[in-house]
Each structure stands twice: as C-alpha cells, then as structure tokens.
Write a protein that holds these residues in place. Sequence first.
Motif, mmCIF file in Angstrom:
data_model
loop_
_atom_site.group_PDB
_atom_site.id
_atom_site.type_symbol
_atom_site.label_atom_id
_atom_site.label_comp_id
_atom_site.label_asym_id
_atom_site.label_seq_id
_atom_site.Cartn_x
_atom_site.Cartn_y
_atom_site.Cartn_z
ATOM 1 N N GLU A 1 -15.235 -25.428 3.418
ATOM 2 C CA GLU A 1 -16.218 -25.212 2.674
ATOM 3 C C GLU A 1 -15.908 -24.727 1.379
ATOM 4 O O GLU A 1 -16.539 -25.412 0.309
ATOM 5 N N GLU A 2 -15.082 -23.750 1.324
ATOM 6 C CA GLU A 2 -14.487 -23.384 0.194
ATOM 7 C C GLU A 2 -13.870 -24.245 -0.822
ATOM 8 O O GLU A 2 -14.115 -24.711 -2.089
ATOM 9 N N GLN A 3 -13.099 -25.309 0.015
ATOM 10 C CA GLN A 3 -12.393 -26.424 -0.655
ATOM 11 C C GLN A 3 -13.402 -27.494 -1.292
ATOM 12 O O GLN A 3 -13.392 -27.772 -2.459
ATOM 13 N N LEU A 4 -14.443 -27.755 -0.466
ATOM 14 C CA LEU A 4 -15.364 -28.697 -0.921
ATOM 15 C C LEU A 4 -16.157 -28.103 -1.994
ATOM 16 O O LEU A 4 -16.689 -28.806 -3.094
ATOM 17 N N ARG A 5 -16.680 -27.093 -2.100
ATOM 18 C CA ARG A 5 -17.273 -26.321 -3.107
ATOM 19 C C ARG A 5 -16.807 -26.388 -4.379
ATOM 20 O O ARG A 5 -17.097 -26.651 -5.563
ATOM 21 N N THR A 6 -15.281 -26.101 -4.317
ATOM 22 C CA THR A 6 -14.385 -26.138 -5.491
ATOM 23 C C THR A 6 -14.517 -27.434 -6.282
ATOM 24 O O THR A 6 -14.405 -27.688 -7.303
ATOM 25 N N ASP A 7 -14.228 -28.662 -5.112
ATOM 26 C CA ASP A 7 -14.014 -30.072 -5.662
ATOM 27 C C ASP A 7 -15.336 -30.666 -5.981
ATOM 28 O O ASP A 7 -15.271 -31.879 -6.577
ATOM 29 N N LEU A 8 -16.401 -30.127 -5.460
ATOM 30 C CA LEU A 8 -17.510 -30.712 -5.695
ATOM 31 C C LEU A 8 -17.638 -30.658 -7.334
ATOM 32 O O LEU A 8 -18.677 -31.618 -7.868
ATOM 33 N N ASP A 9 -17.455 -29.797 -8.216
ATOM 34 C CA ASP A 9 -17.665 -29.641 -9.556
ATOM 35 C C ASP A 9 -17.015 -31.037 -10.092
ATOM 36 O O ASP A 9 -17.549 -31.231 -11.404
ATOM 37 N N ARG A 10 -16.034 -31.330 -9.867
ATOM 38 C CA ARG A 10 -15.282 -32.654 -10.472
ATOM 39 C C ARG A 10 -15.453 -33.866 -9.665
ATOM 40 O O ARG A 10 -14.842 -34.888 -10.267
ATOM 41 N N ALA A 11 -16.499 -34.003 -8.787
ATOM 42 C CA ALA A 11 -16.403 -35.016 -7.983
ATOM 43 C C ALA A 11 -17.228 -36.155 -8.620
ATOM 44 O O ALA A 11 -16.912 -37.388 -8.696
ATOM 45 N N LEU A 12 -18.185 -35.850 -9.287
ATOM 46 C CA LEU A 12 -18.916 -36.726 -10.216
ATOM 47 C C LEU A 12 -17.985 -37.272 -11.514
ATOM 48 O O LEU A 12 -17.951 -38.516 -11.643
ATOM 49 N N ALA A 13 -17.489 -36.354 -12.143
ATOM 50 C CA ALA A 13 -16.517 -36.977 -13.130
ATOM 51 C C ALA A 13 -15.279 -37.920 -12.799
ATOM 52 O O ALA A 13 -15.052 -38.721 -13.347
ATOM 53 N N ASP A 14 -14.726 -37.510 -11.451
ATOM 54 C CA ASP A 14 -13.681 -38.471 -10.922
ATOM 55 C C ASP A 14 -14.220 -39.650 -10.147
ATOM 56 O O ASP A 14 -13.447 -40.345 -9.560
ATOM 57 N N GLY A 15 -15.534 -39.984 -10.237
ATOM 58 C CA GLY A 15 -16.053 -41.140 -9.487
ATOM 59 C C GLY A 15 -15.870 -41.138 -8.013
ATOM 60 O O GLY A 15 -15.876 -42.219 -7.482
ATOM 61 N N GLN A 16 -16.134 -39.986 -7.706
ATOM 62 C CA GLN A 16 -15.863 -39.883 -5.999
ATOM 63 C C GLN A 16 -17.364 -39.943 -5.267
ATOM 64 O O GLN A 16 -17.690 -40.398 -4.195
ATOM 65 N N LEU A 17 -18.521 -39.959 -6.290
ATOM 66 C CA LEU A 17 -19.713 -40.124 -5.711
ATOM 67 C C LEU A 17 -20.371 -41.294 -5.830
ATOM 68 O O LEU A 17 -20.202 -42.207 -6.864
ATOM 69 N N ARG A 18 -21.165 -41.981 -4.843
ATOM 70 C CA ARG A 18 -22.109 -43.197 -4.838
ATOM 71 C C ARG A 18 -23.256 -43.201 -4.329
ATOM 72 O O ARG A 18 -23.411 -42.383 -3.456
ATOM 73 N N LEU A 19 -23.972 -44.197 -4.342
ATOM 74 C CA LEU A 19 -25.140 -44.289 -3.898
ATOM 75 C C LEU A 19 -25.102 -45.465 -2.803
ATOM 76 O O LEU A 19 -24.504 -46.399 -3.065
#
Length: 893
Positions: free
Chosen positions: A623-641
């Motif tokens: 959970e802590e790792q995901l919380r940290t990585d979520l901040d840059r997930a959008l900029a790194d293109g890891q999110l999609r619809l």
Amino acid sequence: MTSGVLAAPVRAGAAPATGGPASVAVGRQLLLVLALAALTTISGLGLGPADDGELLPVTLTFLVIIAATVVIARSAPHTAHPTAWRCYAVAVALGGGGSALAAVLMPWGQTVLGSIPGQLVIVLAIAQMLDRPSLRAARSQLATSLALFVLADLLMVHTLYHLTIADRGLLSLSQTVSFFALLFCIALGTGVSLLMMSVARAAGRRVAGLVFASQCAASTSGALAAITTGPHLLQYLACGLSVLGLGLVTVACLADRPVATSPRELQEPTASTLGSLLPHATAAVGGVLLLLSVPLTGKLTIFGASLGMVGLGLLFVHQTVSWRTQLRLTADLQRGEAWFRALVRSNADSVLILDDKLDVLWVSPAITDLLGLDPQEIVGGPLTTAVHPDDVPGLVAALSSSSADVTETKTRTARVQHEDGRWRLIQAQVRDLRSDPDVGALVLYCRDVSRDEPGPAEADLTFSTIDPATGLPNRSALTQRLAAALRAPRARATSLVVLGVDGLPTGEDVAVLRELTTRFSRVLRGDDWLARAGSGDFAVLVDGTIADAEVVAGRLVAAVEPVATAAGTLRLTAAAGVTQLPADVDPGEALRWGDLALRSARAAGPGRVRRHSDALRISQDREEQLRTDLDRALADGQLRLVYQPVVDLALHRTTSVEALLRWRHPVYGEVSPAEFVPLAEESALITELGRWVLAEATATIAALPHAELGVAVNVSARHVRSGELVSDVLAALESSGLCASRLVLEITESVLLDDDHVTDDLAALRRMGVRIAVDDFGTGWSSLAYLVGLPIDVLKMDRQFLADVETDPQRRALCASVLHLGTSLGLAVVVEGVETQAELQLLRDMGHRYIQGYLLARPLDAAVLTTQLPGLPGATTAGLPTPRRDDGDGAPS
C-alpha cells in the motif's frame, strides 16, 4: 529354613521412595499386598488352597521374593533414586538366597543368619536415598538422631523379648544369638528409615512412610522366624509378615518417581516437626518399655540397664548438639537482621513490605525523605491511603495479582501525595514473595521519579514522560519501556496492544480521558503496563503471548462504553491491534506494527481486534509503495481507460459505455481500482485523475463513428466538493467536441446530501445537457424522499440486489420495486453486475431494459470499441453476444 527366608525379604521391603503416585493407586496396591500377606499366612493353617504344612507359605514367600526382586530391578531406572533401588534389588535377592542356603546347612533358629548380609546391603541402599542437603546442613544432630533410633529399637526388642519368651526356655543359646544378631541389623535398618522420615521433603514422605512400615513388618517377621523350632503358627505368621514387608517396599519403589524441585528448594534444609520429634519419641517409647519390664519381670538385666544408660547419654548428647545448632542459627539470624537493617538504612530507595490485603507491615526510615511521612504512622495502614484516586484501581489490580516466579520483578508507577500536599510520581520495583514461606509478603522498592527542576508545572510536564491529562506514561515512556523490554532476556513472550478510541471530543477532555484510564486499569492484569500512545490511542505491554494480548485487547475494547459527561452521554467506540514482540525488532518498528494492526481493526469496524501478521505487513508495504508510485503513474503513462458496455435489451444494442480506470504497475502488474482509487482519494490527486479521465473518455467516444453512443464517467466526492467539476466538464466537452447529452456523470448517493453548492453544480451541468447518475444505488442513504427534486437522471442498481435473485422471491420483488420506483420518477434504471443467463432472463421478465455486466461484455480497450460493442454497426456479431462468464482481469465496476 522358612524363618531365614522371611527375614531377608522383609528387610528388603524397607526402601524409601521419593514422590508418590495418586492416593487411589497406592491404596489399591496396598490392598493387594495385604490380601497376599493374609493368603500366605492362612495357607499354612490348612485354610488355603492346599494343606501342605510349611511348604505352601514358604513357597509363596520365595515367589514373592523373586517377584519383588524383578519388579524393583525393572522399576529402578524410572525412580528418583535408580542406584539405590538397584542396590535394594540386589539386597532382596542376596537375603533370600542367603536364607535358603542357611536353611540347608544350619539348624532351626539359626537359618535367619543367612539373611544378615542382605540386611546390611539394604542399610546401604536406604542411606543412598537420604536427602543430602539436609544431611550436610545438620550432620551432628542427625548422627545422634540415628544413634537414638537404633538404640531405641534395640531397647524395645530387648524389653519385648524378656516380657515374652526369655524366662520360658523357648530359645537355645544359638537361637538367642541368631535372634539378636538379626534384630541388630534390623534395628540399624529401622533407624536409617526413621532418619529418612525425619529429613524427607513433603513429596517423599509417603514413600518414607511405606519404607518405615515395611521395616516394622520385617522386624516382627525376623523375630518370629528366629524363635520358631519347626512348622508352627508363628512360622506361618512370619511368612505373612515377610510377604507384607516385601509388598510394601515394592509399592514404595513404584511410588518413588522424580518430582520437579527448584534449585532453591534443593539448597534449603528440610526441617520439619516430625524430624524434631522422632528422636525424642522413639527414645521415650524405648525407655517406658524398659521401665515397665522391671515390675512385670521383677528384675532389670545388665544388658537392658546398659542400653538405658547409653540411651540417656545419647539423649543428652543429642540435646547438646541441638542446643549448639540453635545457638548458631540464632546468631546467624541476628547477624542477618543487623545486616538487613544496615542495608535498608543506607539504601536511598524506600522499602515497603505489604501483606495480602496491601496493608503496610514494615517500612524503611527512608520513607521520611521520600514523602515526609513518619514510618510508625504508616505501619498497619493500607497502602492506598496516599495514592491518587485515579491510580488506585490499577495499582491494586497490579499488586493483587500473584506471580509464581519469586525472582520476577515488576515495575509500577503511581502518584502519591507528599506530606506537604504535592503529588509525587513514585516508581516501585515490586517483588512478589507471598509464595515464599520465609517472607510471605510483597516487597516494594520505591523512588521518586518526578522532576525537581524549578519552573512552572506546565513546562515540567512538557518534558516529562507522564501524560498530564491521564497521569499515564506517554509515548516517549512507551518507547523507552519497549526498548528495555526488547533488550532484556525474557523467560516469557511479550506482546503489544494498541487501542484506538473513536468519538472523543475535540481537544483534551480530562474527565473523559481519566474515566477511560480508570476503566482500562480495572480490566488489565497485574503484569500489564498501560500508556497513552497518542491523542485517542492507548498502548498496553502484555506479559504473555499474542493470544493473551488478544484477550486483553477484547477486554479493553469492551470497556469503552458510553461515558456520561456534563454535556450528555458521549458515545465512544474502539478497535485494537495486537502484535508479538520478537527480540530482534526495534521499538519504532514494534509501534509501527501495532499501528498497522490497529488500522486493519478500524477498517474492519468498531469493536474489532486484529493481529499483526506478515501478510498484513506485506499488504501495508504494498500500500505504501502504491501510494508513492501513484503520484507519477499518470505522467509515466501507466494509467489507461477501459470501457464496459451498457446494453439496451429492448433495442438489442449498446447505448453507452462506462469508462473505468486501470493501472498497470511496472512491478505489481495490474492493480485493481478498489485498491488504488481509495489511495488517490486521500489527497487532491483524485481531482487531477478525475480531470484526466473526463478529458480522455470524452475524446475517445467523440472519435468513434457511433454518433449516439454515450459515455459514463465516475466522479469522486472530493472532485464534486472541490467546486471545479463544472469547469472541468466544460473543458473536456469543448476539447473533445462531444455533445453534452452523451456524457453521464456517476456520483455516489452521499454526495447528493452535501452542501447546497454541490446540488447547484449538478443542476447547472444538467441544464447543459449532461446527465447525472446515482452509482451503487441502494448501498448508501436509505430515505427515498431525497430522490424527489434532486438533479438526477439515472439509477444504477448495485450488484448486491442480484444476490440469490434466482432462488429468493424477496430479492426478485426488490429488483422489480427498484424498476418501478425509477419508472415512477422518470428515471432510467441500469442493472450492474449481470453475470448469468438466469439473471438476465429474470431481469428481462421484470421489464428491466438497461443491463451492464460480464455476461454481455467485459471492459474493452478503446482500440476495439468500433468492432466489439454489442449490437452496434461494425461489431463482429449482430445483436447480443452469446451469453458467457468473463475470465478477465477484474470485477465489474
């Protein structure tokens, strides 16, 4: 022949044992021995199975000798004295064999001499069972006791001999010599057995009693065997007594089992009332019998007079030795008391000794310097008189709980009032010596741990380790206590309980906090250590396993009941996390584990107790790792619809799609929205993600060739409340060119009950043509009155409504009622989570029109929307797809 055989086995029957079995088992064994002895006696009288004169009782006696030898030899390794019992088995066999050989070579009355070697070996065996620490502690006194035992035994035998058969000429000279030779050996063995009884510890006194009883039977049997001149009633009785003695010593061997004894008990001498009285009692009995023989026989023999004089001399020597021992012990006691008083007076810590009622039995003079009190005024009164009322329950509970380990030291802290009226924080090191027979009390070593630097009280409390509101140790003290507990070697496990109380009023409500502190102190055990860990958190160090900690945590949670305050009743709830404290963990990590377990318990609901585990720790790390990585997930293109179709059963085609957010993590792979969306909602990041989803979804759908296809986007409550939703929707529609009527915003029920500006924003969006849907309808607020007049267009019925809908008539009625409600209010109803053909058919029969679920289609990537949307032109299949259950990568939203 028989007499010699009888004497030997009986002598063998006098071995001691240490520690016995249950009383019932010993009682059954003794009944069997008595029955066998009686059978042996009556068999020679013609009352047994055969009338064979002396042959049958003698044969039975020899069989018992063999059986006793075998049983003792085989049981010896399992006894408390293996070497002694092996020696005893040899003595039984040697005595029996010697008697048999003497019967062949010697005349009647002298065959008993053959058992004498066995008697002497038995004396050696009994001597090996004597308690060594007691022998070393009082050698001279026990030596005179043994001499008195032997002399008293000889004196009794001599007197009885002259009272019965000495003047009747029944014994020849050789028989008389054999008689007294055997009885001297028996007297020596009896004396050693009496000595064993006087020094035996409590666990071995039953076995010592069996040995002594066996010796008595042996003495009588030997005497009868020595005076018989042929087959006679006395010979048969001697056989029976011989069997009785052998049986008793066999029972003693079986009862002699090892008993756990502490090192301290082994070092202490076993002084007892029995040990003090036996020498005088046996001497008194022998002297009385000697005096009675004079008027009965009319003479006093030289041998009897000599024994009497020697006995009086031994008694004088024994008293002298006892007196010198008493003087030495008294001097040691006085010297020890002087040392003790000197040590106590020079000790800076005050020492208190308390009884079971916590009344003061003794107090050192240092109490005057500590609290300004006169020691004489304290003695006899209760300890709690000067203790702060809030600390009394916890202190009494801690001191009242007993501890089996007298070496264990506990630390307790309480506020005690000084003579000048000030409250001083007193720390006491407590030793529970109530189980120690020499002390039988609680011993407290007290010192003042209050800060004495000048300055205002508020500043002093700021830097102390005491929480000012509750008087409990604070988190700093908790950390120090944890560090000390983790560093110290531990005989038992230690655990930590972290208790979170919810519903406390804003700020420090001292009355409420102290009430909670009192309740917690009442339910804690004596060894538990309570501290305040935070604003609404408490911590308890539990002396025990994590299972013990869970029991304590359950009591603490139950103790958080409604609290009566001046403003009314305060409703409080609590949850608790527990964790084991291994030796290799540091205090900070231990507290983090406890906080993590508490967080898990709070997530499970009020009143829950959760245990920290490796799985929980791994989940927290993830959970802590995901919380940290979520901040840059959008900029790194890891999110999609991805887009899940909503199908119109009436028109057999897709009317809209729901945009669902997905995260492909570089390490963890696909992460469920149920896992990362709550993390995003903890901060303003959720608003940024919502803005991106709006722009991405509208742009994707606008680019499709399907002009009437709508798109639904989930909007977080934080985004709605931010006041930026209207502008973000306008920006997304303008950028994509999507018609406002094709956009559906899905919000939760609770958002509709927020401030007026939320309703106004939704109404403005609706006037623009954007449709508003209530997501997960039926799982939030329950008042249907709120549906009237709110700016909503669509109800999305939650998957929970479909649970058991195929078999439960009430579920089916509920589904039909939701459709009827929506229709009556002019709202479209979308059923989410349809996964089986039976569910689809039931919903179709009810009249439900809009369906969403894996049965119809799983979430689709944007690239395949033009070819795989059910029922739309360009799709790979016409109409609805073949019903199937999806094996995709997540549950439908």
